[in-house]
Scaffold this motif. Structure first.
Motif, short mmCIF file in Angstrom:
data_model
loop_
_atom_site.label_atom_id
_atom_site.label_comp_id
_atom_site.label_asym_id
_atom_site.label_seq_id
_atom_site.Cartn_x
_atom_site.Cartn_y
_atom_site.Cartn_z
N GLU A 118 0.91 -1.12 0.03
CA GLU A 118 -0.02 -0.04 -0.09
C GLU A 118 0.89 1.28 0.13
O GLU A 118 0.63 2.18 -0.86
N PHE A 119 2.03 1.14 0.86
CA PHE A 119 2.61 2.52 0.92
C PHE A 119 3.47 2.79 -0.36
O PHE A 119 3.45 3.87 -0.92
N VAL A 122 1.00 3.97 -2.88
CA VAL A 122 0.90 5.35 -2.85
C VAL A 122 2.03 6.34 -3.14
O VAL A 122 1.82 7.33 -3.79
N SER A 125 2.25 6.48 -7.07
CA SER A 125 1.21 7.50 -7.67
C SER A 125 1.33 9.03 -7.29
O SER A 125 1.24 9.83 -8.25
N GLY A 126 2.27 9.35 -6.28
CA GLY A 126 2.37 10.78 -5.94
C GLY A 126 3.67 11.19 -6.65
O GLY A 126 3.39 12.35 -7.23
N LEU A 170 -5.21 0.13 -4.91
CA LEU A 170 -5.70 0.90 -3.92
C LEU A 170 -7.09 1.09 -3.54
O LEU A 170 -7.70 1.13 -2.42
N GLN A 174 -9.63 -0.04 -0.28
CA GLN A 174 -10.74 0.97 0.37
C GLN A 174 -12.19 0.33 0.50
O GLN A 174 -12.80 0.97 1.34
N VAL A 181 -4.60 7.32 3.53
CA VAL A 181 -3.21 7.35 2.33
C VAL A 181 -3.69 6.67 1.42
O VAL A 181 -3.37 6.95 0.32
N GLY A 182 -4.35 5.57 1.57
CA GLY A 182 -4.93 4.71 0.34
C GLY A 182 -5.71 5.36 -0.47
O GLY A 182 -5.73 5.19 -1.73
N VAL A 184 -5.70 8.73 -0.84
CA VAL A 184 -5.30 9.77 -1.50
C VAL A 184 -4.43 9.25 -2.84
O VAL A 184 -4.42 9.63 -3.97
N GLY A 185 -3.85 7.81 -2.61
CA GLY A 185 -2.90 7.17 -3.47
C GLY A 185 -3.70 7.12 -4.80
O GLY A 185 -3.34 7.05 -5.88
#
Length: 576
Positions: A118-119, A122, A125-126, A170, A174, A181-182, A184-185
């Protein structure tokens, strides 16, 4: 979870961002090097999951089939090692397969996959969203030349497909348990998808919504999915480049033509042509419709559809093996998802990538990540059983072997990535007419990439430009590099044409005509070859033949100033 598994996952996801600024090819080798290193790190950690045994067996059978088909055609070494720009030979195939195994080995459930990925997703994608914003503002951070956003992938469809996969994973998570955070990603990934103008990626997002609707949260998916599709459509409509592309049918028509030509190639070669040979095999199947609607530039090195891509490599046997492996893996994933809701997100991600591959191709920047997710989707817990000393030793040796192979590939690709800068310098110096310095730069590049079959050919083609203006030194350099290239890629029409240019400059018309005849037998649609045919025939006094050759070059490439100028000269000489 072992720290090596986490480090490997971060490296693998980050491999999509690996580039070599100023290199001849900025993207492929650095991504391959980092991906192989990442897989080596994951395989070095203890694993609790595994792929279904039949899937492993089918993958092994597929590799054997690909090797056998490669061996029975000319240019075995280049086919097995892989050719520029995607290098999809045996080492890259090993990275793809090992990524699948590593994904299955590193997780045992949807929750462990979420904890692991997950992180990193994210973060990916950022970074891609930031690069996309800069691109939209007209500030290309990576020097990517083109009218579409390519970001760190260098290709808009690659970027769109990867971000569709990230969005699927992601967003799917959800639905089970929301995390800020997920969310947003997922939103950032969807934004990047919208900026790419990739219709395959847009269709992939639609497929994601459809797959997640099967996950048991149907009412929520229908509501949220409708909002996602409306949001995506609004973004596409607001971005001029994306809006204009979705309304254009040019590439769609090109894909249809390419698929038809590929089917004709498969009719003549039902067992396939082997890895990395499509680019040399497909030109014979082009026709005037292709030239008029698509053009002769940028010859395709893939069928732009995964089914045809697999069939071209190894025919029906390889296609059966790959499809069977995919079906068995999908069955295992769906069976596990029945009591593990988080796996639906992984399944949706794999489906998103598969939908993208219906009109696109695999590559080092996207496929290792997709394969890792696919392995995580269909993993099953490793069976703990009593083992004899022999089986225990064998079980320990397999990860060691995988780590060793991946480390060797990472080293080779990494050194090759370093050599990309010398390669580009050689091309630039040859264009500037500094033949000795260009030759030295190509020699340096070859020290870093001794296995690259296309480097000598591109060096020869670079020198041919100077040779065509009468530079004997450039002509001799062209011959040296072309001879090296044709030992590995004997069916490279551009290299044969380059050698013919050198022969013309050195006043060897017989050798030039021989190479031009071979080039035209492979690719009759390159105007550069027809121009050289016109030059040879004019030099021999065959003005009618020269005029026909130059007229054909202009028919293929109406804006070719060189062909037009030579045609005027030939007609003037014929009138005297």
């Amino acid at each position: 979870m072992d720290v090596r598994t986490r480090v490997g996952a971060w490296l693998l996801v980050g491999s999509a961002l690996a580039v070599v600024p100023g290199g001849f090819d900025t993207f492929a080798l650095p991504k391959l090097a980092v991906a192989a290193l990442a897989i080596a790190v994951v395989l070095a950690a203890p694993g609790g999951g595994r792929l279904p045994v039949p899937v492993v067996g089918l993958l092994a059978a597929g590799v054997v089939i690909g090797v056998v088909v490669a061996i029975v055609h000319p240019g075995v070494a280049a086919s097995l090692v892989g050719r520029w720009p995607r290098y999809e030979g045996l080492p890259t195939a090993a990275v793809y397969a090992s990524a699948l195994i590593a994904g299955a080995r590193s997780v045992t459930s949807g929750q462990s996959a979420r904890d692991l990925l997950e992180f990193p997703f994210v973060a990916l994608s950022g970074v891609c969203a930031v690069a996309a914003v800069f691109d939209l503002a007209g500030h290309d951070l990576l020097g990517f030349e083109g009218h579409r956003i390519g970001g760190f992938l260098g290709n808009a469809s690659d970027l769109g497909m990867l971000m569709a996969l990230v969005f699927a994973v992601l967003a799917g998570w959800q639905l089970v348990e929301r995390t800020g955070v997920g969310a947003v990603g997922a939103a950032l990934a969807l934004f990047v998808v919208a900026t790419t103008g990739s219709r395959a990626a847009y269709l992939a997002v639609v497929a994601v919504v459809a797959v997640l609707a099967l996950s048991g949260a149907r009412r929520r998916v229908v509501f949220a999915g409708s909002g996602v599709l409306v949001f995506l459509a609004a973004l596409v409509a607001a971005i001029p480049g994306s809006r204009d592309r979705i309304l254009s049918g040019h590439t769609v028509e090109g894909r249809e033509l390419l698929w038809g030509e590929t089917l004709r190639l498969l009719r003549d070669h039902p067992w396939g042509v082997g890895p990395s040979r499509f680019v040399d095999a497909i030109p014979r199947y082009h026709d005037w419709t292709w030239i008029d609607r698509v053009g002769w530039q940028n010859p395709p090195d893939s069928a732009h559809m995964w089914v045809l891509q697999v069939a071209v490599i190894g025919g029906l046997p390889l296609l059966v093996a790959v499809v069977a492996a995919a079906v068995l893996g999908a069955q295992e994933a769906v069976r596990s998802a029945a009591h593990d809701q988080l796996r639906w997100a992984l399944i949706a991600g794999v489906v998103a990538y598969g939908v993208g591959l219906l009109t696109h191709f695999t590559g080092p920047g996207t496929t290792p990540i997709a394969a890792f997710v696919a392995g995580a989707a269909c993993t099953r817990a490793a069976v703990q059983e009593s083992r004899t000393p022999a089986t225990a030793t064998r079980a320990r040796r397999l990860p060691v072997l995988g780590v060793t192979v991946m480390a060797v590939i990472a080293l080779g690709a990494g050194l090759g990535a370093v050599g990309e800068r010398s390669w580009q310098r050689g091309v630039d110096l040859a264009a500037a007419g500094d033949i000795p310095a260009a030759d030295a730069a190509f020699v340096r590049a070859r020290r870093w990439l001794p296995w690259d079959a296309d480097l000598p050919g591109i060096a020869a083609q670079s020198f041919a430009g100077a040779a065509s203006s009468g530079d004997d030194a450039a002509a001799k350099a062209t011959l040296r590099w072309a001879d090296r290239a044709l030992e590995r890629t004997p069916r490279s029409a551009p290299t044969l044409t380059a050698r013919a240019v050198a022969a013309i400059t050195l006043r060897d018309g017989v050798a030039a005509q021989r190479d031009l005849d071979r080039a035209l037998a492979i690719d009759p649609w390159d105007p550069r070859t027809w121009i050289q045919v016109g030059v040879v025939r004019a030099a021999s006094g065959d003005f009618d033949g020269a005029e026909r050759a130059l007229a054909r070059a202009l028919r293929i490439d109406p804006g070719n100033a060189q062909a037009a100028g030579l045609l005027r000269q030939v007609r003037g000489l014929a009138a005297e």
